[in-house]
Design a protein around this motif. Structure first.
Motif, mmCIF file in Angstrom:
data_model
loop_
_atom_site.group_PDB
_atom_site.id
_atom_site.type_symbol
_atom_site.label_atom_id
_atom_site.label_comp_id
_atom_site.label_asym_id
_atom_site.label_seq_id
_atom_site.Cartn_x
_atom_site.Cartn_y
_atom_site.Cartn_z
ATOM 1 N N ASN A 92 37.950 14.537 53.121
ATOM 2 C CA ASN A 92 37.092 14.811 51.977
ATOM 3 C C ASN A 92 36.844 16.312 51.837
ATOM 4 O O ASN A 92 36.259 16.937 52.729
ATOM 5 C CB ASN A 92 35.763 14.065 52.173
ATOM 6 C CG ASN A 92 34.750 14.367 51.100
ATOM 7 O OD1 ASN A 92 35.094 14.787 50.000
ATOM 8 N ND2 ASN A 92 33.482 14.147 51.425
ATOM 9 N N ARG A 93 37.278 16.890 50.733
ATOM 10 C CA ARG A 93 37.109 18.328 50.533
ATOM 11 C C ARG A 93 35.634 18.741 50.525
ATOM 12 O O ARG A 93 35.288 19.841 50.956
ATOM 13 C CB ARG A 93 37.776 18.780 49.229
ATOM 14 C CG ARG A 93 37.879 20.310 49.125
ATOM 15 C CD ARG A 93 38.721 20.758 47.949
ATOM 16 N NE ARG A 93 38.023 20.621 46.683
ATOM 17 C CZ ARG A 93 38.473 19.941 45.632
ATOM 18 N NH1 ARG A 93 39.627 19.301 45.722
ATOM 19 N NH2 ARG A 93 37.792 19.873 44.518
ATOM 20 N N HIS A 94 34.754 17.863 50.065
ATOM 21 C CA HIS A 94 33.324 18.186 50.068
ATOM 22 C C HIS A 94 32.797 18.433 51.481
ATOM 23 O O HIS A 94 31.786 19.122 51.660
ATOM 24 C CB HIS A 94 32.513 17.039 49.452
ATOM 25 C CG HIS A 94 32.710 16.861 47.984
ATOM 26 N ND1 HIS A 94 32.809 17.917 47.092
ATOM 27 C CD2 HIS A 94 32.808 15.727 47.228
ATOM 28 C CE1 HIS A 94 32.959 17.449 45.864
ATOM 29 N NE2 HIS A 94 32.969 16.126 45.923
ATOM 30 N N SER A 95 33.463 17.845 52.477
ATOM 31 C CA SER A 95 32.959 17.975 53.849
ATOM 32 C C SER A 95 33.326 19.303 54.488
ATOM 33 O O SER A 95 32.704 19.700 55.488
ATOM 34 C CB SER A 95 33.506 16.837 54.716
ATOM 35 O OG SER A 95 34.892 17.025 55.000
ATOM 36 N N THR A 124 39.060 15.117 46.795
ATOM 37 C CA THR A 124 37.786 14.408 46.772
ATOM 38 C C THR A 124 38.012 13.018 46.191
ATOM 39 O O THR A 124 38.973 12.784 45.444
ATOM 40 C CB THR A 124 36.736 15.141 45.923
ATOM 41 O OG1 THR A 124 37.129 15.098 44.546
ATOM 42 C CG2 THR A 124 36.590 16.591 46.371
ATOM 43 N N HIS A 141 29.584 10.905 49.777
ATOM 44 C CA HIS A 141 30.133 12.107 49.150
ATOM 45 C C HIS A 141 30.320 13.267 50.125
ATOM 46 O O HIS A 141 31.059 14.207 49.829
ATOM 47 C CB HIS A 141 29.232 12.539 47.994
ATOM 48 C CG HIS A 141 29.120 11.510 46.917
ATOM 49 N ND1 HIS A 141 30.139 11.227 46.046
ATOM 50 C CD2 HIS A 141 28.112 10.662 46.598
ATOM 51 C CE1 HIS A 141 29.777 10.262 45.221
ATOM 52 N NE2 HIS A 141 28.558 9.894 45.537
ATOM 53 N N THR A 142 29.643 13.223 51.271
ATOM 54 C CA THR A 142 29.763 14.325 52.229
ATOM 55 C C THR A 142 30.367 13.877 53.555
ATOM 56 O O THR A 142 30.448 14.666 54.494
ATOM 57 C CB THR A 142 28.387 14.962 52.484
ATOM 58 O OG1 THR A 142 27.451 13.952 52.871
ATOM 59 C CG2 THR A 142 27.891 15.684 51.239
#
Length: 267
Positions: free
Chosen positions: A154-157, A194, A252-253
């Motif tokens: 996940n790019r958000h992480s 994502t 999401h994270t």
């Protein structure tokens, strides 16, 4: 971005150590639980035909075969496939696990026409350039109404991971606008995505009922890795991860995202 299969075979020992570590165990446990939400696990359920693309040494396949399903593992790294065959033999699962050496983008005809009940595309997207093309190829062997599971970093992480584990806010700021990550284990540069980007791609390819799960929503942001090996602490962490794998905003994270969907039935 073409990958050298030898990179994966060379890192075999490190990869298998990672799978046995708390974070690796959580990755496979959470993925299995999320799949079972859609597949069921009752005594009356018939064995399914499952295709595990880029399945490596069979981390997902062994768990599913142990539940009675028939799993075909496709990978391009011969050492990984040999390890998968050895693991299946050790567990008495050889009759339920078939290993095929092939490029995911050039699958044998008997696989593309195989009519699988489930297709897994786990931890492949970060290694490819053409995400829609790869997903389209992965969906081809799936029956109408069959279950498709996609997992990726996940790019958000990435900014969170840098800020918390490296204590480097400047690098975390740079990571906000970057989709690149270097993996030392497999000596490769990855492209991060994502779930919000991949969901419409799946829908455009004819998938429906997309569900979004997070894999390791807390584990990677707890910096005391040694403590995670304590059985009591790990059990508490596993319960927390299971409670939040389908719970916003943690999806999401999370370090990885998992998307499940059904292949649309033709009208």
């Amino acid at each position: 971005m073409a990958q050298d299969p030898e990179k994966f075979d060379t890192a075999m020992d490190t990869w298998q150590e990672w799978q046995e570590a708390p974070w690796g165990r959580l990755r496979y446990t959470l993925a299995e639980v999320n799949l079972m939400r859609h597949l069921g696990d009752g005594p009356g359920n018939a064995p399914l035909r499952i295709l595990d693309l880029a399945g490596g040494d069979g981390g997902d396949a062994m768990r599913l075969a142990a539940r009675g399903h028939h799993v075909t593992v496709v990978d391009l790294a011969p050492g990984m496939l040999a390890a998968a065959e050895a693991r299946a033999a050790e567990r008495g699962l050889s009759e339920r696990v078939t290993c095929v050496r092939a490029d995911v983008h050039a699958l044998p005809a008997d696989i593309t026409a195989g009519g699988f009940d489930v297709v897994l595309c786990h931890n492949l997207l970060q290694y490819v350039d053409d995400v829609p093309g790869t997903l389209g190829t992965a969906l081809a062997p799936l029956k109408e109404g069959g279950l498709f599971s996609v997992m990726a970093i996940n790019r958000h992480s990435a900014p969170l991971n840098v800020a918390v584990r490296q204590l480097d806010p400047a690098a975390a700021l740079d990571a906000l606008d970057s989709d690149r990550l270097r993996t030392e284990m497999f000596d490769s540069e990855l492209t991060l995505h994502t779930a919000e980007e991949i969901i419409p791609v799946l829908e455009n390819l004819g998938c429906r009922d997309v569900r979004h799960y997070g894999i390791r929503s807390f584990c990677d942001y707890l910096t005391d890795d040694a403590r995670k090996y304590d059985p009591t602490y790990y059990a508490d962490l596993e319960r927390l991860e299971l409670a939040t794998t389908a719970r916003a905003p943690y999806t999401h994270t999370a370090r990885l995202f998992q998307l499940t969907s059904r292949k649309r039935t033709a009208a």
